[in-house]
Design a protein around this motif. Sequence first.
Motif, PDB file in Angstrom:
ATOM      1  N   LYS A  55      45.543  38.359  32.481  1.00  0.00           N
ATOM      2  CA  LYS A  55      45.833  39.043  33.738  1.00  0.00           C
ATOM      3  C   LYS A  55      44.864  38.670  34.857  1.00  0.00           C
ATOM      4  O   LYS A  55      44.908  39.259  35.929  1.00  0.00           O
ATOM      5  CB  LYS A  55      45.880  40.567  33.564  1.00  0.00           C
ATOM      6  N   ALA A  56      43.996  37.682  34.616  1.00  0.00           N
ATOM      7  CA  ALA A  56      43.120  37.198  35.685  1.00  0.00           C
ATOM      8  C   ALA A  56      43.975  36.503  36.743  1.00  0.00           C
ATOM      9  O   ALA A  56      45.053  35.991  36.456  1.00  0.00           O
ATOM     10  CB  ALA A  56      42.083  36.233  35.124  1.00  0.00           C
ATOM     11  N   ALA A  57      43.478  36.485  37.956  1.00  0.00           N
ATOM     12  CA  ALA A  57      44.223  35.889  39.061  1.00  0.00           C
ATOM     13  C   ALA A  57      44.261  34.370  38.946  1.00  0.00           C
ATOM     14  O   ALA A  57      43.345  33.736  38.422  1.00  0.00           O
ATOM     15  CB  ALA A  57      43.587  36.286  40.383  1.00  0.00           C
ATOM     16  N   VAL A  58      45.344  33.799  39.434  1.00  0.00           N
ATOM     17  CA  VAL A  58      45.472  32.360  39.642  1.00  0.00           C
ATOM     18  C   VAL A  58      45.577  32.192  41.146  1.00  0.00           C
ATOM     19  O   VAL A  58      46.479  32.750  41.768  1.00  0.00           O
ATOM     20  CB  VAL A  58      46.710  31.775  38.935  1.00  0.00           C
ATOM     21  N   LYS A  59      44.624  31.444  41.739  1.00  0.00           N
ATOM     22  CA  LYS A  59      44.572  31.324  43.193  1.00  0.00           C
ATOM     23  C   LYS A  59      44.660  29.876  43.627  1.00  0.00           C
ATOM     24  O   LYS A  59      44.247  28.970  42.909  1.00  0.00           O
ATOM     25  CB  LYS A  59      43.260  31.909  43.738  1.00  0.00           C
ATOM     26  N   SER A  60      45.180  29.699  44.819  1.00  0.00           N
ATOM     27  CA  SER A  60      45.167  28.405  45.482  1.00  0.00           C
ATOM     28  C   SER A  60      44.853  28.673  46.943  1.00  0.00           C
ATOM     29  O   SER A  60      45.529  29.504  47.571  1.00  0.00           O
ATOM     30  CB  SER A  60      46.509  27.692  45.322  1.00  0.00           C
TER      31      SER A  60
END
Length: 157
Positions: A55-60
């Motif tokens: 559930k950790a964020a995936v960012k760009s």
Amino acid sequence: MQKKSLDALVGLFVLLGAAALLFLALKAGNLSSLSFEKTYEVTTRFDNIGGLKAKAAVKSAGVVVGRVSAIKFDDKSFQATVVLQLEERYRFPKDSSAKILTAGLLGEQYIGIEPGGDVNNLVAGDKIKLTQPAIVLENLISQFLFSKAAEGKDEKK
């Protein structure tokens, strides 16, 4: 009349306390930014995931584009397999890279995606092949200490 207003204030106080507890529970469970957008699944492999959690964020570019849905250990390659759920509205080239980053000095870890230049985009079931493992603070400190110790030995000669 005065007892009813006191009861109303106590009830309001209890409701505010319950709302605060709910907010803290959602923050602790990393569910505060729950999204119901359609997603597609992409997998990656890392040598070291550090403290990355499901559930950790995936960012760009600093924008949350998805979440980590699962983390597994592959006992054949001795790597961690991380399954990402990316929102369908965000498309990335097939040669994009993924790395594990930390929010702040000692903050929680998340996955950062850097887009590549391929004309074809990732689709459900694809794998991101270019990855960079987490930087473990303890390893950096030990490398620094060992290099300082080696400099001290060279100076004594």
